[in-house]
Design a protein around this motif. Structure first.
Motif, mmCIF file in Angstrom:
data_model
loop_
_atom_site.group_PDB
_atom_site.id
_atom_site.type_symbol
_atom_site.label_atom_id
_atom_site.label_comp_id
_atom_site.label_asym_id
_atom_site.label_seq_id
_atom_site.Cartn_x
_atom_site.Cartn_y
_atom_site.Cartn_z
ATOM 1 N N MET A 1 0.846 -1.208 0.000
ATOM 2 C CA MET A 1 0.000 0.000 0.000
ATOM 3 C C MET A 1 0.877 1.251 0.000
ATOM 4 O O MET A 1 1.860 1.295 0.730
ATOM 5 N N LYS A 2 0.487 2.226 -0.805
ATOM 6 C CA LYS A 2 1.212 3.499 -0.830
ATOM 7 C C LYS A 2 0.223 4.633 -0.662
ATOM 8 O O LYS A 2 -0.870 4.599 -1.253
ATOM 9 N N LYS A 3 0.616 5.639 0.083
ATOM 10 C CA LYS A 3 -0.289 6.775 0.315
ATOM 11 C C LYS A 3 -0.273 7.729 -0.885
ATOM 12 O O LYS A 3 0.706 7.784 -1.634
ATOM 13 N N VAL A 4 -1.351 8.492 -1.017
ATOM 14 C CA VAL A 4 -1.465 9.464 -2.110
ATOM 15 C C VAL A 4 -0.325 10.479 -2.038
ATOM 16 O O VAL A 4 0.305 10.813 -3.048
ATOM 17 N N LYS A 5 -0.033 10.942 -0.828
ATOM 18 C CA LYS A 5 0.969 12.012 -0.691
ATOM 19 C C LYS A 5 2.389 11.523 -1.050
ATOM 20 O O LYS A 5 3.258 12.333 -1.348
ATOM 21 N N ASP A 6 2.592 10.210 -1.046
ATOM 22 C CA ASP A 6 3.930 9.682 -1.361
ATOM 23 C C ASP A 6 4.302 9.836 -2.831
ATOM 24 O O ASP A 6 5.484 9.755 -3.185
ATOM 25 N N SER A 7 3.288 10.011 -3.704
ATOM 26 C CA SER A 7 3.621 10.138 -5.129
ATOM 27 C C SER A 7 3.182 11.482 -5.724
ATOM 28 O O SER A 7 3.519 11.784 -6.871
ATOM 29 N N SER A 8 2.440 12.293 -4.945
ATOM 30 C CA SER A 8 1.924 13.566 -5.487
ATOM 31 C C SER A 8 3.068 14.504 -5.863
ATOM 32 O O SER A 8 4.097 14.522 -5.185
ATOM 33 N N PRO B 1 0.557 -1.334 -6.956
ATOM 34 C CA PRO B 1 0.224 -1.406 -5.529
ATOM 35 C C PRO B 1 -1.045 -0.604 -5.245
ATOM 36 O O PRO B 1 -1.216 0.493 -5.814
ATOM 37 N N PRO B 2 -1.957 -1.120 -4.425
ATOM 38 C CA PRO B 2 -3.173 -0.363 -4.121
ATOM 39 C C PRO B 2 -2.829 0.955 -3.423
ATOM 40 O O PRO B 2 -1.844 1.026 -2.702
ATOM 41 N N VAL B 3 -3.665 1.961 -3.681
ATOM 42 C CA VAL B 3 -3.433 3.251 -3.029
ATOM 43 C C VAL B 3 -4.126 3.244 -1.663
ATOM 44 O O VAL B 3 -5.241 2.725 -1.521
ATOM 45 N N GLU B 4 -3.428 3.788 -0.670
ATOM 46 C CA GLU B 4 -4.001 3.871 0.688
ATOM 47 C C GLU B 4 -4.640 5.246 0.853
ATOM 48 O O GLU B 4 -3.969 6.276 0.712
ATOM 49 N N LEU C 1 3.228 32.050 -14.447
ATOM 50 C CA LEU C 1 3.749 30.830 -13.833
ATOM 51 C C LEU C 1 2.674 29.770 -13.989
ATOM 52 O O LEU C 1 1.536 29.978 -13.547
ATOM 53 N N LEU C 2 3.019 28.652 -14.617
ATOM 54 C CA LEU C 2 2.066 27.556 -14.738
ATOM 55 C C LEU C 2 2.329 26.585 -13.590
ATOM 56 O O LEU C 2 3.455 26.110 -13.430
ATOM 57 N N LYS C 3 1.291 26.338 -12.799
ATOM 58 C CA LYS C 3 1.445 25.434 -11.649
ATOM 59 C C LYS C 3 0.617 24.181 -11.926
ATOM 60 O O LYS C 3 -0.597 24.275 -12.131
ATOM 61 N N VAL C 4 1.276 23.044 -11.958
ATOM 62 C CA VAL C 4 0.619 21.781 -12.307
ATOM 63 C C VAL C 4 0.651 20.872 -11.078
ATOM 64 O O VAL C 4 1.714 20.501 -10.590
ATOM 65 N N TYR C 5 -0.543 20.566 -10.556
ATOM 66 C CA TYR C 5 -0.671 19.727 -9.351
ATOM 67 C C TYR C 5 -1.181 18.354 -9.803
ATOM 68 O O TYR C 5 -2.193 18.281 -10.508
ATOM 69 N N ALA C 6 -0.529 17.289 -9.390
ATOM 70 C CA ALA C 6 -0.972 15.956 -9.815
ATOM 71 C C ALA C 6 -0.902 14.966 -8.665
ATOM 72 O O ALA C 6 0.055 14.972 -7.881
ATOM 73 N N SER C 7 -1.947 14.127 -8.580
ATOM 74 C CA SER C 7 -1.945 13.090 -7.540
ATOM 75 C C SER C 7 -2.785 11.899 -7.995
ATOM 76 O O SER C 7 -3.637 12.019 -8.891
ATOM 77 N N ALA D 1 2.525 8.629 -11.625
ATOM 78 C CA ALA D 1 2.279 7.192 -11.865
ATOM 79 C C ALA D 1 3.553 6.380 -11.610
ATOM 80 O O ALA D 1 3.516 5.356 -10.916
ATOM 81 N N VAL D 2 4.677 6.852 -12.131
ATOM 82 C CA VAL D 2 5.942 6.108 -11.937
ATOM 83 C C VAL D 2 6.343 6.113 -10.462
ATOM 84 O O VAL D 2 6.798 5.097 -9.926
ATOM 85 N N ARG D 3 6.132 7.245 -9.782
ATOM 86 C CA ARG D 3 6.470 7.289 -8.343
ATOM 87 C C ARG D 3 5.606 6.295 -7.557
ATOM 88 O O ARG D 3 6.064 5.709 -6.583
ATOM 89 N N HIS D 4 4.354 6.117 -8.002
ATOM 90 C CA HIS D 4 3.479 5.194 -7.264
ATOM 91 C C HIS D 4 3.873 3.736 -7.501
ATOM 92 O O HIS D 4 3.935 2.952 -6.562
ATOM 93 N N VAL D 5 4.156 3.389 -8.771
ATOM 94 C CA VAL D 5 4.370 1.958 -9.072
ATOM 95 C C VAL D 5 5.842 1.551 -9.033
ATOM 96 O O VAL D 5 6.158 0.388 -8.812
ATOM 97 N N GLY D 6 6.752 2.515 -9.318
ATOM 98 C CA GLY D 6 8.175 2.156 -9.350
ATOM 99 C C GLY D 6 8.547 1.315 -10.561
ATOM 100 O O GLY D 6 9.520 0.557 -10.535
#
Ligand SMILES: CC(C)(COP(=O)(O)OP(=O)(O)OC[C@H]1O[C@@H](n2cnc3c(N)ncnc32)[C@H](O)[C@@H]1OP(=O)(O)O)[C@@H](O)C(=O)NCCC(=O)NCCS
Length: 159
Positions: free
Chosen positions: A1-8, A124-127, A70-76, A43-48
């Motif tokens: 399990m991986k948390k959302v904040k771990d790959s955002s 891995p499922p997201v927590e 300034l372009l700010k791109v937020y992704a999770s 996506a790559v940070r989540h799955v490795g």
């Protein structure tokens, strides 16, 4: 399990003349590429593993972006399936002289994790921790059903 904040991730990039179209505003394609790049990083940070973009849902541009902004791109990550995952991306443009921030676009992208042979592999499922994360997961499940229905109906009607 991986948390959302771990790959955002958040990416901030100043728009220059090189990003402009003939009218002098920022090219939509520049923003689309940034959306896909940023979603792909999550996506790559989540799955490795390596990933590919399977689909990008409808993309609306709410406001123009100007050279100098300034372009700010937020992704999770919103949702994990067996081998695919949905990443949500929000784009804002900031005039950093006036401080005015505009919501430029939002998009949902599906990535598929690939193994070393280029075949889809388990993610891995997201927590889910926060109420927002739980709401986004639920909304992403609905979008996934609609997306797969559309994908399969276009296969049925193709010649
Ligand atoms: C995306 C791709 C790997 C799917 O391959 P496939 O043989 O259809 O694989 P599967 O049928 O096993 O589906 C794998 C996952 O992708 C999802 N998927 C397949 N097509 C999809 C689509 N159009 N939209 C969203 N998800 C899709 C499936 O639902 C499944 O998810 P799950 O395992 O979580 O349930 C394959 O179509 C591909 O390589 N496409 C090209 C990708 C590409 O080049 N992108 C642009 C450059 S990165």
């Amino acid at each position: 399990m991986k948390k959302v904040k771990d790959s955002s991730v958040t990416i901030v990039q100043q728009m220059t003349q090189a990003d402009a179209n003939l009218a002098g505003n920022v090219h939509g394609g520049t923003i689309m590429k940034l959306i896909d790049n940023t979603g792909g990083i999550v996506a790559v940070r989540h799955v490795g593993t390596n990933v590919v973009t399977a689909s990008i849902d409808r993309l609306d541009f709410h406001h123009p972006v100007f050279v100098g902004d300034l372009l700010k791109v937020y992704a999770s990550i919103n949702f994990t399936g067996k081998t695919s995952m949905e990443i949500g991306v929000r784009v804002e443009a900031e005039n950093f002289i006036t401080g005015v921030v505009r919501h430029t676009a939002s998009a949902y992208l599906t990535y598929v994790a690939l193994d070393q042979h280029g075949k889809p592999t388990q993610v891995p499922p997201v927590e889910l921790v926060t109420e927002d994360e739980k709401r986004r997961y639920c909304e992403a499940q609905v979008r996934r059903k609609q997306r797969l229905l559309v994908a399969s109906s276009s296969e049925v009607c193709s010649t």
